[in-house]
Each structure stands twice: as structure tokens, then as C-alpha cells.
Motif scaffolding. Structure first.
Motif, short mmCIF file in Angstrom:
data_model
loop_
_atom_site.label_atom_id
_atom_site.label_comp_id
_atom_site.label_asym_id
_atom_site.label_seq_id
_atom_site.Cartn_x
_atom_site.Cartn_y
_atom_site.Cartn_z
N ILE A 1 41.87 47.05 68.85
CA ILE A 1 40.94 46.40 69.75
C ILE A 1 41.72 45.97 70.98
CG2 ILE A 1 39.50 44.37 70.07
CD1 ILE A 1 38.77 44.56 67.20
N GLY A 2 41.15 46.15 72.12
CA GLY A 2 41.77 45.73 73.36
C GLY A 2 41.43 46.70 74.47
N GLY A 3 41.72 46.29 75.69
CA GLY A 3 41.50 47.16 76.84
C GLY A 3 40.16 47.01 77.52
N THR A 4 39.28 46.17 76.99
CA THR A 4 37.98 45.96 77.62
C THR A 4 38.15 45.06 78.85
OG1 THR A 4 36.88 46.09 75.49
CG2 THR A 4 35.63 45.06 77.28
N PRO A 5 37.63 45.48 80.01
CA PRO A 5 37.74 44.63 81.19
C PRO A 5 36.84 43.40 81.08
CG PRO A 5 36.88 46.81 81.76
CD PRO A 5 37.02 46.76 80.29
N VAL A 6 37.37 42.25 81.52
CA VAL A 6 36.63 40.99 81.53
C VAL A 6 36.72 40.42 82.93
CG1 VAL A 6 36.60 38.62 80.66
CG2 VAL A 6 37.09 40.51 79.10
N THR A 7 35.60 39.95 83.45
CA THR A 7 35.59 39.29 84.75
C THR A 7 35.07 37.87 84.57
OG1 THR A 7 35.20 41.37 85.92
CG2 THR A 7 34.67 39.35 87.11
N ALA A 8 35.83 36.91 85.03
CA ALA A 8 35.41 35.52 85.02
C ALA A 8 35.04 35.15 86.45
CB ALA A 8 36.54 34.63 84.51
N PRO A 47 43.60 41.81 75.70
CA PRO A 47 44.85 42.31 75.11
C PRO A 47 44.61 42.90 73.73
CG PRO A 47 44.75 39.93 74.91
CD PRO A 47 43.54 40.36 75.72
N ARG A 48 45.59 43.64 73.25
CA ARG A 48 45.51 44.18 71.89
C ARG A 48 45.36 43.00 70.93
NH1 ARG A 48 45.90 48.66 69.60
NH2 ARG A 48 46.75 48.99 67.53
N TRP A 49 44.37 43.07 70.05
CA TRP A 49 44.05 41.96 69.14
C TRP A 49 44.31 42.41 67.72
CZ3 TRP A 49 43.59 37.08 70.20
CH2 TRP A 49 43.10 36.21 69.23
N ALA A 82 33.35 30.92 75.80
CA ALA A 82 33.25 31.58 74.50
C ALA A 82 33.50 33.07 74.66
CB ALA A 82 31.88 31.34 73.89
N PHE A 83 34.07 33.67 73.63
CA PHE A 83 34.37 35.10 73.64
C PHE A 83 34.31 35.58 72.21
CE2 PHE A 83 36.90 38.95 73.98
CZ PHE A 83 36.48 39.46 75.19
N THR A 84 33.74 36.78 71.96
CA THR A 84 33.67 37.32 70.61
C THR A 84 34.45 38.61 70.53
OG1 THR A 84 31.50 36.34 70.24
CG2 THR A 84 32.13 38.14 68.79
N PHE A 85 35.36 38.66 69.57
CA PHE A 85 36.13 39.87 69.31
C PHE A 85 35.39 40.66 68.24
CE2 PHE A 85 39.20 36.89 70.90
CZ PHE A 85 39.99 37.66 71.73
N ALA A 86 34.98 41.88 68.57
CA ALA A 86 34.23 42.71 67.64
C ALA A 86 34.64 44.16 67.80
CB ALA A 86 32.73 42.57 67.90
N LEU A 87 34.52 44.90 66.73
CA LEU A 87 34.77 46.33 66.80
C LEU A 87 33.61 47.01 67.49
CD1 LEU A 87 36.11 47.05 63.22
CD2 LEU A 87 37.43 46.95 65.33
N ARG A 88 33.89 48.09 68.16
CA ARG A 88 32.84 48.85 68.83
C ARG A 88 32.81 50.24 68.22
NH1 ARG A 88 33.39 50.65 74.87
NH2 ARG A 88 32.29 52.56 74.51
#
Length: 119
Positions: A1-8, A47-49, A82-88
């Protein structure tokens, strides 16, 4: 898991600071470099989780030339976003685990992002 772009997004971001995103669930945390794209937006890649998945937080930190950290939270509340780490699109289980080759056995797949209409 990782590499997804996030914009705050927010207001008053100092574009002269060096930014980082700190993702965490409980005691587990990973940091990713971030870029201030404007005075209202910072982007980073998740980041890689390598920890258990679930609900956690992301904190945006700005670091000045003296290594002083400025923490950006939800509208000055002191609460991280808040942020959720989930498999896609991942299979987490296949049942049954075995079947005889000459029998017509129906399998059940469990996971995330599976299309129930797909065959």
C-alpha cells in the motif's frame, strides 16, 4: 500500500517551509515529503504502509530553516485530519480452500474493490 496522491487544502500555508505528511494509526507512523503547491494546498504521496490497515490520521508539518516544526491541523482545532488505510482491488479470502478437480465447486471471493457484476 502506498503511492496514492493526497492533497491537503487550507489557508495560510507558508510556501517557504519544507513540508511533510505524517500518516499514523496508533503507535505506527510513516512520513512522506510534501510540496506546497500554493498558499492553500500541500500535496504528498501516501508512504509505503507495512502496518495493519484501518482508520488513522494525517498531519501536515512545515519545517523552517531552524528545524522548527509548524503543525497544520483541522482549522486550528488541534485535531489531525482523519485518513483510512485500505486495500484497493484486492482479494482477502477464497472459500473453500480446496475442491476436487472433477466436481463443480462454487467459490466465494472476499476483498476490496471487487465488482459483483464481473464474472
Amino acid at each position: 500500500i502506498g503511492g496514492t496522491p493526497v492533497t491537503a487544502t487550507g489557508i495560510g500555508l507558508d510556501t517557504t517551509l519544507t513540508y511533510r505528511c505524517v500518516f499514523s494509526i496508533g503507535e505506527n507512523a510513516e512520513t512522506a515529503p510534501a510540496t506546497a503547491v500554493s498558499s492553500t494546498a500541500v500535496t504528498c504521496l501516501v508512504p509505503r504502509w507495512n502496518y495493519p490497515l484501518g482508520s488513522g490520521t494525517v498531519v501536515i508539518q512545515g519545517v523552517n530553516a531552524q528545524d522548527e516544526v509548524v503543525v497544520y491541523d483541522l482549522v486550528g482545532t488541534g485535531v489531525p485530519a482523519a485518513f483510512t488505510f485500505a486495500l484497493r482491488d484486492a482479494i482477502s479470502a477464497i472459500l473453500p480452500l480446496q475442491a476436487y478437480a472433477r466436481e463443480r465447486t462454487r467459490f466465494t471471493l472476499a476483498g476490496v474493490g471487487l465488482d459483483p457484476a464481473a464474472t
